[in-house]
Design an enzyme around this catalytic site. Structure first.
Site, PDB file in Angstrom:
ATOM      1  N   ARG A  65       0.823  -1.208   0.000  1.00  0.00           N
ATOM      2  CA  ARG A  65       0.000   0.000   0.000  1.00  0.00           C
ATOM      3  C   ARG A  65       0.859   1.263   0.000  1.00  0.00           C
ATOM      4  NH1 ARG A  65      -5.255  -0.297   2.356  1.00  0.00           N
ATOM      5  NH2 ARG A  65      -4.954   1.660   3.427  1.00  0.00           N
TER       6      ARG A  65
ATOM      7  N   ASP B 198     -10.615   0.206   1.119  1.00  0.00           N
ATOM      8  CA  ASP B 198     -10.678   1.645   1.371  1.00  0.00           C
ATOM      9  C   ASP B 198     -12.085   2.122   1.013  1.00  0.00           C
ATOM     10  OD1 ASP B 198      -8.068   1.930   2.190  1.00  0.00           O
ATOM     11  OD2 ASP B 198      -7.305   2.351   0.181  1.00  0.00           O
TER      12      ASP B 198
ATOM     13  N   ARG C  15       8.958   6.713  -3.828  1.00  0.00           N
ATOM     14  CA  ARG C  15       9.134   7.679  -4.916  1.00  0.00           C
ATOM     15  C   ARG C  15      10.506   8.331  -4.888  1.00  0.00           C
ATOM     16  NH1 ARG C  15       4.335  10.613  -3.104  1.00  0.00           N
ATOM     17  NH2 ARG C  15       2.564   9.382  -3.833  1.00  0.00           N
TER      18      ARG C  15
ATOM     19  N   ARG D  22      -0.526   6.504  15.898  1.00  0.00           N
ATOM     20  CA  ARG D  22      -0.568   7.848  15.310  1.00  0.00           C
ATOM     21  C   ARG D  22      -1.432   8.783  16.130  1.00  0.00           C
ATOM     22  NH1 ARG D  22      -3.024   5.475   9.609  1.00  0.00           N
ATOM     23  NH2 ARG D  22      -4.672   4.260  10.550  1.00  0.00           N
TER      24      ARG D  22
ATOM     25  N   ARG E 167      -8.292  -7.068  13.717  1.00  0.00           N
ATOM     26  CA  ARG E 167      -7.498  -6.196  14.573  1.00  0.00           C
ATOM     27  C   ARG E 167      -8.417  -5.091  15.036  1.00  0.00           C
ATOM     28  NH1 ARG E 167      -3.567  -6.665  17.996  1.00  0.00           N
ATOM     29  NH2 ARG E 167      -2.077  -4.945  18.038  1.00  0.00           N
TER      30      ARG E 167
ATOM     31  N   TYR F  21      -9.673  -5.747   3.224  1.00  0.00           N
ATOM     32  CA  TYR F  21      -9.091  -4.484   3.688  1.00  0.00           C
ATOM     33  C   TYR F  21      -9.437  -3.412   2.648  1.00  0.00           C
ATOM     34  CZ  TYR F  21      -5.149  -1.728   5.733  1.00  0.00           C
ATOM     35  OH  TYR F  21      -4.351  -0.785   6.333  1.00  0.00           O
TER      36      TYR F  21
ATOM     37  N   GLU G  63      -4.402   6.842  18.467  1.00  0.00           N
ATOM     38  CA  GLU G  63      -4.955   5.582  17.952  1.00  0.00           C
ATOM     39  C   GLU G  63      -4.130   4.406  18.469  1.00  0.00           C
ATOM     40  OE1 GLU G  63      -5.943   5.940  13.768  1.00  0.00           O
ATOM     41  OE2 GLU G  63      -5.498   3.822  13.457  1.00  0.00           O
TER      42      GLU G  63
HETATM   43  N1  UDP Z   1       3.122   1.558   7.765  1.00  0.00           N
HETATM   44  C1  UDP Z   1       4.403   1.662   8.303  1.00  0.00           C
HETATM   45  N2  UDP Z   1       4.819   2.864   8.788  1.00  0.00           N
HETATM   46  C2  UDP Z   1       4.036   3.971   8.764  1.00  0.00           C
HETATM   47  C3  UDP Z   1       2.743   3.869   8.206  1.00  0.00           C
HETATM   48  C4  UDP Z   1       2.309   2.644   7.735  1.00  0.00           C
HETATM   49  O1  UDP Z   1       5.131   0.696   8.329  1.00  0.00           O
HETATM   50  O2  UDP Z   1       4.475   5.043   9.231  1.00  0.00           O
HETATM   51  C5  UDP Z   1       2.677   0.232   7.263  1.00  0.00           C
HETATM   52  C6  UDP Z   1       1.963  -0.583   8.327  1.00  0.00           C
HETATM   53  O3  UDP Z   1       2.295  -1.947   8.151  1.00  0.00           O
HETATM   54  C7  UDP Z   1       0.508  -0.351   7.995  1.00  0.00           C
HETATM   55  C8  UDP Z   1       0.515  -0.242   6.472  1.00  0.00           C
HETATM   56  O4  UDP Z   1       1.751   0.396   6.200  1.00  0.00           O
HETATM   57  O5  UDP Z   1      -0.327  -1.407   8.442  1.00  0.00           O
HETATM   58  C9  UDP Z   1      -0.636   0.567   5.889  1.00  0.00           C
HETATM   59  O6  UDP Z   1      -0.728   1.787   6.576  1.00  0.00           O
HETATM   60  P1  UDP Z   1      -1.793   2.915   6.253  1.00  0.00           P
HETATM   61  O7  UDP Z   1      -1.612   4.008   7.238  1.00  0.00           O
HETATM   62  O8  UDP Z   1      -1.684   3.263   4.813  1.00  0.00           O
HETATM   63  O9  UDP Z   1      -3.183   2.147   6.437  1.00  0.00           O
HETATM   64  P2  UDP Z   1      -4.451   2.416   7.378  1.00  0.00           P
HETATM   65  O10 UDP Z   1      -4.082   1.889   8.734  1.00  0.00           O
HETATM   66  O11 UDP Z   1      -4.684   3.886   7.394  1.00  0.00           O
HETATM   67  O12 UDP Z   1      -5.544   1.610   6.737  1.00  0.00           O
END
Ligand code: UDP
Length: 370
Positions: A175, A353, A179, A283, A252, A351, A303
């Site tokens: 995901r 979006d 870049r 976060r 989860r 999962y 969170e």
């Molecule tokens: N992830 C990570 N570091 C970060 C943010 C995300 O390693 O700072 C990884 C982590 O495994 C997470 C996945 O990327 O489960 C997807 O994160 P994202 O925030 O895109 O998904 P959301 O939890 O918002 O669905």
């Protein structure tokens, strides 16, 4: 008269999937009843207004899609602002830009050009990467190398999922974009933003003219409720629908700690990730920044990922092999239930979006209603 059938569809769950389906079915002349066990509509996109700040009660929701049809669809109900998600991550006392881009590489190694960054990353991939990554750790090392993995991925991911990165499926990390430009936009999609006035406006628009009953637990009065309609659209947990007869799917969960503060700007960004395991949260969200709020106060949400149990909300499916095959077994049972449509993140154990949920609900309603 016994059990009069009043509705064409009983829709269980007033989240995005159920609301889109209800909207389409109502437009096609069908009678729908939407029920939800919570006391509000919107499922997890629901926002609570705190003196002008829309608080994303169940976690940050940032709308993004590449699909113009879906973008036009949501824009019928609300105008979107030009918010672009550019989270930052704090790791071992330093701050880094996300997603992994030239700013991040500069902060990590001091490099200034794509060629310099690529040289370091390629060398690390050659040393630690593998051809066919079997788990998240191998995937990350093969995609971005050791330094980024150890600084910005490993601890965050293990907190988020409550498992070692070597025991997680590789696709989760796909995901995250990588870049070689100075571009902090977290998403690659063409369209992005936050609905002006909050997500509730979209759900209210979708459910206008639809019968909605809140605070109703489907499982408490299942037979009676099912008797009200010709068909059921179920958006809850598929294993719960079948009373866990094949066993429990794993999820989860999350816990949110909301706090109102007497400052106009707590962290300068809507999303700040905390990589280090010493923070129990992953976060902190500062909601006003999603809408460029000018209020004198602010609301922040920490969170905390949590182990799921039946009394908790299921936020994420765990799409590993074991759960995948259990889901397939439940899906077989679901297909045999001709009068029930299973849809959404929990009923399809995906999962998803937001834009994908809307896409799935539109596709299903089109098939069902034409
Ligand atoms: N992830 C990570 N570091 C970060 C943010 C995300 O390693 O700072 C990884 C982590 O495994 C997470 C996945 O990327 O489960 C997807 O994160 P994202 O925030 O895109 O998904 P959301 O939890 O918002 O669905």
């Amino acid at each position: 008269m016994n059990n009069p059938v009043e509705y064409d569809y009983l829709i269980v769950g007033a989240g995005l999937y159920g609301s889109v389906f209800a909207h389409e079915a109502t437009k096609a002349g069908k009678r729908c009843l939407v029920i939800d066990k919570r006391d509000h509509i919107g499922g997890n996109v629901y926002c609570e207004n705190n003196d002008g700040i829309n608080v994303h009660k169940y976690g940050a929701h940032i709308f993004h899609t590449n699909d113009k049809t879906i973008w036009d669809y949501v824009n019928q109900f609300a105008e979107f602002n030009n918010y672009v998600n550019s989270p930052v991550s704090i790791s071992k006392g330093k701050l880094y830009n996300l997603p992994f881009n030239m700013n991040t590489f500069n902060q990590l190694w001091g490099v200034m050009t794509p060629a310099e960054a690529k040289e370091i990353i390629d060398e690390q991939i050659a040393t630690y990467g593998v051809k066919q990554p079997k788990n998240l750790e191998e995937q990350a090392l093969s995609l971005i190398g050791k330094d980024v993995y150890e600084t910005l991925i490993k601890e965050y991911t293990e907190k988020q999922w409550g498992r070692k990165a070597t025991e997680l499926p590789a696709f989760i990390i796909k995901r995250l974009p990588v870049r070689y430009t100075f571009n902090n936009n977290y998403f690659n999609d063409k369209y992005q933003g936050i609905p002006i006035g909050g997500y509730n406006k979209i759900i209210e628009g979708l459910l206008a003219g639809v019968d909605v009953k809140l605070g109703i637990d489907f499982f408490v009065n299942k037979d009676e409720l099912v008797g009200l309609a010709k068909k059921v659209v179920f958006t809850g947990k598929i294993d719960e629908y079948f009373d866990y007869e094949l066993g429990e799917l794993e999820y989860r969960s999350l816990r949110f700690e909301h706090e109102t503060l007497a400052t106009d700007n707590f962290q300068g960004n809507a999303v700040v990730n905390y990589n280090d395991s010493k923070y129990a949260y992953t976060r902190i969200i500062e909601h006003k920044h999603f809408e460029f709020g000018k209020q004198n106060h602010t609301v922040v949400t920490r969170e905390y990922p949590e182990q799921w149990s039946r009394d908790k909300e299921a936020y994420y499916p765990i799409n590993d092999e074991k759960n995948g095959s259990l889901y397939q077994a439940y899906k077989k049972l679901a297909i045999a239930k001709e009068h029930v449509i299973f849809g959404g993140r929990l009923a399809e154990y995906r999962y998803y979006d937001m834009h994908q949920v809307i896409g799935a609900a539109l596709a299903k309603s089109k098939k069902e209603l034409t």
